[in-house]
Write a protein that holds these residues in place. Structure first.
Motif, mmCIF file in Angstrom:
data_model
loop_
_atom_site.group_PDB
_atom_site.id
_atom_site.type_symbol
_atom_site.label_atom_id
_atom_site.label_comp_id
_atom_site.label_asym_id
_atom_site.label_seq_id
_atom_site.Cartn_x
_atom_site.Cartn_y
_atom_site.Cartn_z
ATOM 1 N N MET A 1 0.828 13.753 5.558
ATOM 2 C CA MET A 1 0.455 12.384 5.921
ATOM 3 C C MET A 1 1.468 11.415 5.344
ATOM 4 O O MET A 1 1.820 11.505 4.164
ATOM 5 C CB MET A 1 -0.949 12.076 5.390
ATOM 6 N N ARG A 2 1.961 10.492 6.157
ATOM 7 C CA ARG A 2 3.014 9.591 5.736
ATOM 8 C C ARG A 2 2.474 8.274 5.178
ATOM 9 O O ARG A 2 1.484 7.729 5.660
ATOM 10 C CB ARG A 2 3.934 9.275 6.909
ATOM 11 N N LEU A 3 3.208 7.756 4.204
ATOM 12 C CA LEU A 3 3.000 6.407 3.706
ATOM 13 C C LEU A 3 4.288 5.636 3.968
ATOM 14 O O LEU A 3 5.354 5.994 3.462
ATOM 15 C CB LEU A 3 2.680 6.397 2.213
ATOM 16 N N TYR A 4 4.205 4.579 4.763
ATOM 17 C CA TYR A 4 5.349 3.731 5.064
ATOM 18 C C TYR A 4 5.341 2.557 4.097
ATOM 19 O O TYR A 4 4.340 1.827 4.003
ATOM 20 C CB TYR A 4 5.282 3.221 6.506
ATOM 21 N N LEU A 5 6.434 2.371 3.392
ATOM 22 C CA LEU A 5 6.572 1.281 2.439
ATOM 23 C C LEU A 5 7.324 0.146 3.113
ATOM 24 O O LEU A 5 8.514 0.273 3.416
ATOM 25 C CB LEU A 5 7.315 1.767 1.192
ATOM 26 N N ALA A 6 6.624 -0.969 3.359
ATOM 27 C CA ALA A 6 7.237 -2.122 4.023
ATOM 28 C C ALA A 6 8.089 -2.889 3.019
ATOM 29 O O ALA A 6 7.831 -4.038 2.682
ATOM 30 C CB ALA A 6 6.166 -3.024 4.623
ATOM 31 N N ARG A 12 9.550 -0.001 -6.375
ATOM 32 C CA ARG A 12 8.312 0.477 -5.739
ATOM 33 C C ARG A 12 8.481 1.922 -5.268
ATOM 34 O O ARG A 12 7.564 2.733 -5.400
ATOM 35 C CB ARG A 12 7.929 -0.437 -4.571
ATOM 36 N N ARG A 13 9.632 2.230 -4.717
ATOM 37 C CA ARG A 13 9.843 3.608 -4.273
ATOM 38 C C ARG A 13 9.805 4.567 -5.458
ATOM 39 O O ARG A 13 9.203 5.646 -5.376
ATOM 40 C CB ARG A 13 11.187 3.734 -3.552
ATOM 41 N N ALA A 14 10.423 4.177 -6.578
ATOM 42 C CA ALA A 14 10.437 5.034 -7.761
ATOM 43 C C ALA A 14 9.036 5.237 -8.311
ATOM 44 O O ALA A 14 8.686 6.339 -8.768
ATOM 45 C CB ALA A 14 11.347 4.432 -8.831
ATOM 46 N N THR A 19 4.850 9.793 -8.810
ATOM 47 C CA THR A 19 3.498 10.327 -8.675
ATOM 48 C C THR A 19 3.418 11.405 -7.597
ATOM 49 O O THR A 19 2.332 11.887 -7.276
ATOM 50 C CB THR A 19 2.497 9.213 -8.333
ATOM 51 N N GLY A 20 4.559 11.740 -7.000
ATOM 52 C CA GLY A 20 4.580 12.799 -6.000
ATOM 53 C C GLY A 20 4.582 12.315 -4.566
ATOM 54 O O GLY A 20 4.495 13.118 -3.639
ATOM 55 N N ILE A 21 4.670 11.002 -4.359
ATOM 56 C CA ILE A 21 4.661 10.436 -3.006
ATOM 57 C C ILE A 21 6.055 9.932 -2.666
ATOM 58 O O ILE A 21 6.612 9.112 -3.381
ATOM 59 C CB ILE A 21 3.642 9.290 -2.888
ATOM 60 N N GLU A 22 6.624 10.409 -1.591
ATOM 61 C CA GLU A 22 7.929 9.950 -1.132
ATOM 62 C C GLU A 22 7.717 9.117 0.125
ATOM 63 O O GLU A 22 7.541 9.651 1.231
ATOM 64 C CB GLU A 22 8.848 11.124 -0.834
ATOM 65 N N PRO A 23 7.704 7.779 0.003
ATOM 66 C CA PRO A 23 7.403 6.948 1.165
ATOM 67 C C PRO A 23 8.569 6.849 2.135
ATOM 68 O O PRO A 23 9.715 7.103 1.783
ATOM 69 C CB PRO A 23 7.115 5.578 0.527
ATOM 70 N N VAL A 24 8.243 6.452 3.353
ATOM 71 C CA VAL A 24 9.259 6.097 4.332
ATOM 72 C C VAL A 24 9.525 4.607 4.166
ATOM 73 O O VAL A 24 8.621 3.789 4.369
ATOM 74 C CB VAL A 24 8.781 6.384 5.765
ATOM 75 N N LEU A 25 10.729 4.240 3.774
ATOM 76 C CA LEU A 25 11.060 2.841 3.530
ATOM 77 C C LEU A 25 11.450 2.147 4.829
ATOM 78 O O LEU A 25 12.329 2.604 5.545
ATOM 79 C CB LEU A 25 12.201 2.722 2.521
ATOM 80 N N PRO A 267 12.095 14.308 0.762
ATOM 81 C CA PRO A 267 12.422 12.889 0.769
ATOM 82 C C PRO A 267 12.751 12.382 2.160
ATOM 83 O O PRO A 267 13.163 13.130 3.027
ATOM 84 C CB PRO A 267 13.659 12.797 -0.142
ATOM 85 N N ARG A 268 12.536 11.068 2.330
ATOM 86 C CA ARG A 268 12.854 10.458 3.603
ATOM 87 C C ARG A 268 13.773 9.268 3.378
ATOM 88 O O ARG A 268 14.011 8.843 2.265
ATOM 89 C CB ARG A 268 11.565 10.004 4.315
ATOM 90 N N GLY A 269 14.267 8.681 4.454
ATOM 91 C CA GLY A 269 15.269 7.623 4.347
ATOM 92 C C GLY A 269 14.715 6.232 4.492
ATOM 93 O O GLY A 269 13.538 5.985 4.315
ATOM 94 N N THR A 270 15.610 5.320 4.837
ATOM 95 C CA THR A 270 15.282 3.907 4.972
ATOM 96 C C THR A 270 15.545 3.468 6.402
ATOM 97 O O THR A 270 16.554 3.856 6.998
ATOM 98 C CB THR A 270 16.145 3.064 4.019
ATOM 99 N N VAL A 271 14.633 2.668 6.937
ATOM 100 C CA VAL A 271 14.765 2.161 8.296
ATOM 101 C C VAL A 271 14.762 0.647 8.233
ATOM 102 O O VAL A 271 13.922 0.041 7.584
ATOM 103 C CB VAL A 271 13.604 2.647 9.203
ATOM 104 N N ASP A 272 15.706 -0.013 8.878
ATOM 105 C CA ASP A 272 15.780 -1.468 8.921
ATOM 106 C C ASP A 272 15.282 -1.965 10.271
ATOM 107 O O ASP A 272 15.689 -1.440 11.322
ATOM 108 C CB ASP A 272 17.218 -1.957 8.717
ATOM 109 N N ILE A 273 14.402 -2.976 10.245
ATOM 110 C CA ILE A 273 13.961 -3.592 11.481
ATOM 111 C C ILE A 273 14.034 -5.088 11.315
ATOM 112 O O ILE A 273 14.149 -5.611 10.210
ATOM 113 C CB ILE A 273 12.508 -3.174 11.857
ATOM 114 N N HIS A 274 13.955 -5.812 12.422
ATOM 115 C CA HIS A 274 13.956 -7.275 12.380
ATOM 116 C C HIS A 274 12.772 -7.765 13.175
ATOM 117 O O HIS A 274 12.507 -7.292 14.281
ATOM 118 C CB HIS A 274 15.260 -7.817 12.971
ATOM 119 N N THR A 275 12.026 -8.712 12.573
ATOM 120 C CA THR A 275 10.844 -9.236 13.252
ATOM 121 C C THR A 275 11.012 -10.724 13.486
ATOM 122 O O THR A 275 11.818 -11.372 12.852
ATOM 123 C CB THR A 275 9.595 -8.975 12.403
#
Length: 275
Positions: A1-6, A12-14, A19-25, A267-275
């Motif tokens: 199950m994924r946790l996306y970190l906005a 925050r990622r560290a 705690t064992g959670i690698e979020p999707v940034l 581990p997962r990477g970082t995604v950039d978006i524009h709103t």
């Protein structure tokens, strides 16, 4: 199950990683100053600490959860977390100083007051695409028994503040949590006490490192400033960037999700978006 970190915050990622959670940034692309100005104008006054961090946490989470963003070629599928922090001293909210002269002045004010309150806002939005019927759909199982207690409201209303307006009566050192529809919003706080013998030379040396310039309150508890903070009343992780106990409670009470359900295998990477 994924946790996306906005957020693209390393702190925050560290915190989550330890705690064992690698979020999707995912960078939310929120103009924080514009958002604060818009809500303050609608309210006809400045925002309080709890209002500010709760509102921005919701803005960031919603920008990712409700925006046109894809990750690894697909839409968001999991929980989206948005967070924000602000430091309050004698009724004044301190954001990022940016400028060394401003940072030095803030440190002098903080030391004169002896300490202050770190406000930490949190928002979790359920964006799971495939739900187990046992989860009860968006909103989950609404389990009881964790702290802080969750208060469920019928709609994410509350005027210009939206759902964040329902969780702004938190006293320094306290916390609160509300839920509506597919999201949970919480505010946690920690009261900090600074060393009473910090010299002007120490202030200058700390500011010269550049560390305090881009962080709320002009200090980081997980960096060089740790030696200048003598006491924390509240969750230490809230001072770093998010309250881990409160986030755990939000997931458990809001959605019936255990903390270990989010432990990552890679581990997962970082995604950039524009709103």
């Amino acid at each position: 199950m994924r946790l996306y970190l906005a957020s693209t915050s390393p702190a925050r990622r560290a915190l989550l990683a330890q705690t064992g959670i690698e979020p999707v940034l995912v960078a939310p692309g929120v103009d924080e100053d514009a958002a604060v100005a818009r809500v303050a104008s609608a309210l006809g006054r400045d925002l309080t600490g709890p209002e500010l961090v709760a509102m921005l946490a919701v803005e960031k989470a919603a920008a990712v959860a409700d925006g046109a963003v894809t990750v690894d070629g697909g839409p968001v599928d999991g929980f989206v977390f948005g967070g924000d922090s602000a430091f309050e001293v004698d009724g004044v909210l301190y954001g990022k100083p940016h400028d060394p002269a401003v940072a030095r002045d803030r440190w002098r004010q903080m030391l004169a007051a002896g300490g202050g309150t770190l406000w930490s806002g949190h928002c979790v939005i359920d964006r799971r695409r495939a739900l187990d019927p046992a989860d009860g759909g968006p909103g989950g199982a609404w389990r009881a028994g964790t702290v802080p207690p969750v208060r469920r409201v019928d709609t994410p209303g509350g005027g210009p503040l939206g759902l964040a307006g329902s969780v702004t009566d938190v006293a320094p050192g306290g916390s609160g949590m509300v839920a509506a529809d597919d999201r949970v919003v919480a505010v946690d706080s920690a009261v900090l006490t600074f060393a009473d013998d910090m010299s002007p030379e120490e202030i200058d040396a700390y500011v010269a490192t550049g560390e305090p310039l881009e962080v709320a309150g002009a200090f980081t508890i997980d960096g060089r400033a740790a030696a200048y903070i003598t006491r924390i009343d509240g969750a230490p992780s809230a001072v770093v960037g998010l309250s881990l106990p409160v986030l755990r409670s939000m997931l458990l009470r809001g959605f019936g999700i255990a903390w270990h359900d989010l432990w990552a295998s890679e581990p997962r990477g970082t995604v950039d978006i524009h709103t």
